[in-house]
Design a protein around this motif. Structure first.
Motif, PDB file in Angstrom:
ATOM      1  N   PHE A 193       3.069   0.603   3.118  1.00  0.00           N
ATOM      2  CA  PHE A 193       2.553   1.039   1.770  1.00  0.00           C
ATOM      3  C   PHE A 193       3.067   2.308   0.587  1.00  0.00           C
ATOM      4  O   PHE A 193       4.325   2.763   0.744  1.00  0.00           O
ATOM      5  CB  PHE A 193       1.737   2.501   2.425  1.00  0.00           C
ATOM      6  CG  PHE A 193       0.900   1.917   3.725  1.00  0.00           C
ATOM      7  CD1 PHE A 193      -0.782   1.222   3.411  1.00  0.00           C
ATOM      8  CD2 PHE A 193       1.159   1.572   4.760  1.00  0.00           C
ATOM      9  CE1 PHE A 193      -1.401   0.631   4.733  1.00  0.00           C
ATOM     10  CE2 PHE A 193       0.495   0.431   5.798  1.00  0.00           C
ATOM     11  CZ  PHE A 193      -0.883   0.200   5.746  1.00  0.00           C
ATOM     12  N   ALA A 194       2.327   1.972  -0.606  1.00  0.00           N
ATOM     13  CA  ALA A 194       2.281   2.039  -1.308  1.00  0.00           C
ATOM     14  C   ALA A 194       1.200   3.129  -1.517  1.00  0.00           C
ATOM     15  O   ALA A 194       0.647   2.859  -1.006  1.00  0.00           O
ATOM     16  CB  ALA A 194       2.372   1.847  -2.691  1.00  0.00           C
ATOM     17  N   HIS A 195       2.261   4.247  -1.743  1.00  0.00           N
ATOM     18  CA  HIS A 195       1.122   5.854  -1.850  1.00  0.00           C
ATOM     19  C   HIS A 195       0.738   6.073  -3.410  1.00  0.00           C
ATOM     20  O   HIS A 195       1.538   6.351  -4.147  1.00  0.00           O
ATOM     21  CB  HIS A 195       1.100   6.613  -1.055  1.00  0.00           C
ATOM     22  CG  HIS A 195       1.469   6.303  -0.073  1.00  0.00           C
ATOM     23  ND1 HIS A 195       0.614   7.533   0.986  1.00  0.00           N
ATOM     24  CD2 HIS A 195       1.895   6.204   1.183  1.00  0.00           C
ATOM     25  CE1 HIS A 195       0.429   7.266   1.938  1.00  0.00           C
ATOM     26  NE2 HIS A 195       1.555   6.149   2.165  1.00  0.00           N
ATOM     27  N   SER A 196      -0.287   6.338  -4.012  1.00  0.00           N
ATOM     28  CA  SER A 196      -0.667   6.845  -5.474  1.00  0.00           C
ATOM     29  C   SER A 196      -1.285   8.181  -4.685  1.00  0.00           C
ATOM     30  O   SER A 196      -1.194   9.103  -3.846  1.00  0.00           O
ATOM     31  CB  SER A 196      -1.899   5.965  -6.424  1.00  0.00           C
ATOM     32  OG  SER A 196      -2.787   6.144  -5.707  1.00  0.00           O
ATOM     33  N   ARG A 197      -1.925   8.920  -6.000  1.00  0.00           N
ATOM     34  CA  ARG A 197      -2.196  10.197  -5.661  1.00  0.00           C
ATOM     35  C   ARG A 197      -3.992  10.065  -4.775  1.00  0.00           C
ATOM     36  O   ARG A 197      -3.834  11.519  -4.260  1.00  0.00           O
ATOM     37  CB  ARG A 197      -3.138  11.142  -7.182  1.00  0.00           C
ATOM     38  CG  ARG A 197      -1.053  11.586  -7.435  1.00  0.00           C
ATOM     39  CD  ARG A 197      -1.996  12.322  -8.770  1.00  0.00           C
ATOM     40  NE  ARG A 197      -0.708  12.812  -9.415  1.00  0.00           N
ATOM     41  CZ  ARG A 197       0.629  12.751 -10.002  1.00  0.00           C
ATOM     42  NH1 ARG A 197       1.214  10.901  -9.847  1.00  0.00           N
ATOM     43  NH2 ARG A 197       1.879  13.465 -10.359  1.00  0.00           N
TER      44      ARG A 197
ATOM     45  N   ASP B  52      -4.839   7.016  -3.123  1.00  0.00           N
ATOM     46  CA  ASP B  52      -4.787   6.227  -2.863  1.00  0.00           C
ATOM     47  C   ASP B  52      -3.537   5.701  -1.921  1.00  0.00           C
ATOM     48  O   ASP B  52      -2.673   6.231  -2.124  1.00  0.00           O
ATOM     49  CB  ASP B  52      -5.232   5.149  -3.355  1.00  0.00           C
ATOM     50  CG  ASP B  52      -6.963   4.951  -3.039  1.00  0.00           C
ATOM     51  OD1 ASP B  52      -7.674   5.093  -1.967  1.00  0.00           O
ATOM     52  OD2 ASP B  52      -7.642   4.538  -3.907  1.00  0.00           O
ATOM     53  N   ALA B  53      -4.006   4.866  -0.951  1.00  0.00           N
ATOM     54  CA  ALA B  53      -2.591   3.952  -0.282  1.00  0.00           C
ATOM     55  C   ALA B  53      -2.960   2.329  -0.151  1.00  0.00           C
ATOM     56  O   ALA B  53      -4.009   2.565   0.354  1.00  0.00           O
ATOM     57  CB  ALA B  53      -2.118   4.912   1.363  1.00  0.00           C
ATOM     58  N   TYR B  54      -1.944   1.372  -0.797  1.00  0.00           N
ATOM     59  CA  TYR B  54      -1.989   0.053  -0.841  1.00  0.00           C
ATOM     60  C   TYR B  54      -0.965  -0.468   0.260  1.00  0.00           C
ATOM     61  O   TYR B  54       0.551  -0.011   0.023  1.00  0.00           O
ATOM     62  CB  TYR B  54      -1.597  -0.386  -2.290  1.00  0.00           C
ATOM     63  CG  TYR B  54      -2.772   0.380  -3.630  1.00  0.00           C
ATOM     64  CD1 TYR B  54      -3.906  -0.125  -3.480  1.00  0.00           C
ATOM     65  CD2 TYR B  54      -2.417   1.088  -4.034  1.00  0.00           C
ATOM     66  CE1 TYR B  54      -4.561   0.740  -4.344  1.00  0.00           C
ATOM     67  CE2 TYR B  54      -2.964   2.747  -4.752  1.00  0.00           C
ATOM     68  CZ  TYR B  54      -4.506   1.677  -4.775  1.00  0.00           C
ATOM     69  OH  TYR B  54      -4.720   2.543  -5.848  1.00  0.00           O
TER      70      TYR B  54
END
Length: 148
Positions: free
Chosen positions: A69-73, A75-77
């Motif tokens: 998973f890639a986490h932004s401030r 969301d998680a993708y």
């Protein structure tokens, strides 16, 4: 900036080496440009949708079971690449911080060191944190120094 091309019949593929006294924005941009030429495009998935998120918006990548998973401030993708594949294609602003995580060093707000050996990274304007293992702590500190 000096540019030198050396021909070597013994090589099967192109090898690019950047020699520099310190990491600068110019070196970072050059590395990103070269990486983009050989990198699979990063597509981020959430539910049934594909998202095209800027890499600078990603705080960290982490494993959760068999998924990455890639986490932004906010969301998680999900990402379809493995961590070792991400390490090869991500720009130098990303650094391995544990067996299961890669962090965006430019997004680090604070680094909290604990006596147990596991440290914690905090990011600005979000509740998200990620742990740094003892093994990768010094590498992270050096990368922070280089990029600051």
């Amino acid at each position: 900036m000096k540019i030198r091309i050396e021909l070597d019949d013994g090589l099967d593929d192109v090898e690019v080496v950047i020699k520099t006294a310190r990491l600068t924005d110019q070196v970072d941009q050059l590395q990103q440009l070269l990486s983009k030429m050989n990198q699979p495009s990063l597509v981020f998935y959430k539910d049934a949708s594909e998202y095209f998120v800027k890499l600078e918006d990603i705080l960290f990548f982490e494993t959760d079971g068999a998924k990455i998973f890639a986490h932004s401030r906010t969301d998680a993708y999900e990402v379809k690449l493995k961590l070792y594949e991400l390490e090869e294609v991500l720009p130098i602003t990303f650094c391995r911080i544990s067996k299961s995580s890669i962090a965006n060093v430019k997004s680090v707000y604070s680094l909290d060191k604990s006596f147990s050996g596991t440290s914690r990274i905090r990011f600005a304007d979000t509740h998200k944190v990620v742990h740094v293992s003892r093994h990768y702590y010094q590498l992270l500190k050096e990368r922070l120094q280089e990029l600051r």
